[in-house]
Enzyme design. Structure first.
Site, PDB file in Angstrom:
ATOM      1  N   SER A  14       0.831  -1.198   0.000  1.00  0.00           N
ATOM      2  CA  SER A  14       0.000   0.000   0.000  1.00  0.00           C
ATOM      3  C   SER A  14       0.865   1.247   0.000  1.00  0.00           C
ATOM      4  O   SER A  14       1.965   1.260   0.556  1.00  0.00           O
ATOM      5  CB  SER A  14      -0.875   0.004   1.254  1.00  0.00           C
ATOM      6  OG  SER A  14      -1.568   1.222   1.377  1.00  0.00           O
ATOM      7  N   ASP A  15       0.339   2.293  -0.597  1.00  0.00           N
ATOM      8  CA  ASP A  15       0.908   3.620  -0.422  1.00  0.00           C
ATOM      9  C   ASP A  15       0.607   3.997   1.036  1.00  0.00           C
ATOM     10  O   ASP A  15      -0.010   3.219   1.773  1.00  0.00           O
ATOM     11  CB  ASP A  15       0.238   4.583  -1.407  1.00  0.00           C
ATOM     12  CG  ASP A  15       1.175   5.706  -1.870  1.00  0.00           C
ATOM     13  OD1 ASP A  15       2.117   6.034  -1.122  1.00  0.00           O
ATOM     14  OD2 ASP A  15       0.955   6.234  -2.960  1.00  0.00           O
ATOM     15  N   SER A  16       1.002   5.149   1.474  1.00  0.00           N
ATOM     16  CA  SER A  16       0.809   5.558   2.858  1.00  0.00           C
ATOM     17  C   SER A  16      -0.658   5.454   3.282  1.00  0.00           C
ATOM     18  O   SER A  16      -1.553   5.940   2.595  1.00  0.00           O
ATOM     19  CB  SER A  16       1.271   7.000   3.048  1.00  0.00           C
ATOM     20  OG  SER A  16       0.890   7.469   4.330  1.00  0.00           O
TER      21      SER A  16
END
Length: 162
Positions: free
Chosen positions: A144-146
């Site tokens: 995942s991205d942030s």
């Protein structure tokens, strides 16, 4: 050089197709507005990382290049039809999967044509299991991205719920 510095994972390439000139976040980060060229360059980056001993993470699946919003600040929605998505945004991701990319980073963007539910791709079973794993045949790790970005943060009351 990254590997010599102790870096094992590179959060690149940006495999997004620069499809919307008004896109505030991908724009110059995308390697091309042409799906085939974006795929060639992204696959070459993956191969270069592998040759240098690093793991590449192609992002932002299934494509963040056709948004007008920034997923750091909101939950963008891509209204393009599924056939348009497959003919444009998925082309570079097919190329990196074929090149053996070990990691794919998800987008905190909603794609109603691929999943009519309320969730961004990061939380979408139809997109991650159906498209990424099933249709594209990706067997590596999904990252995942942030989770502090607004595009996904609004889906939970707190960090521990995501």
């Amino acid at each position: 050089t990254a590997r010599r510095a102790g870096v094992h994972v590179v959060n690149a390439p940006v495999a997004d197709v620069h499809a919307d000139p008004a896109n505030p976040i991908i724009a110059t980060r995308a390697v091309s507005g042409d799906p085939q060229r974006a795929g060639e360059l992204a696959a070459a980056f993956v191969a270069g990382c592998a040759a240098g001993g690093c793991l590449a993470a192609a992002k932002h699946f299934p494509g963040h290049g056709d948004t007008r919003g920034d997923s750091h600040d909101a939950l963008p929605v891509v209204a393009a039809a599924a056939d348009v998505r497959r003919a444009r945004e998925l082309v570079p991701f097919r190329a990196v999967v074929a090149a053996g990319v070990p990691l794919v980073m998800t987008a905190h963007v909603r794609y109603p044509a691929l999943d009519p539910g309320p969730f961004p791709a990061t939380l979408s079973q139809p997109i991650l299991q159906g498209v990424l794993r099933g249709e594209l045949g990706f067997e590596g790790a999904v990252v995942s991205d942030s989770l502090l970005m607004a595009g996904v943060r609004a889906q939970a009351d707190g960090e521990g719920e995501l």
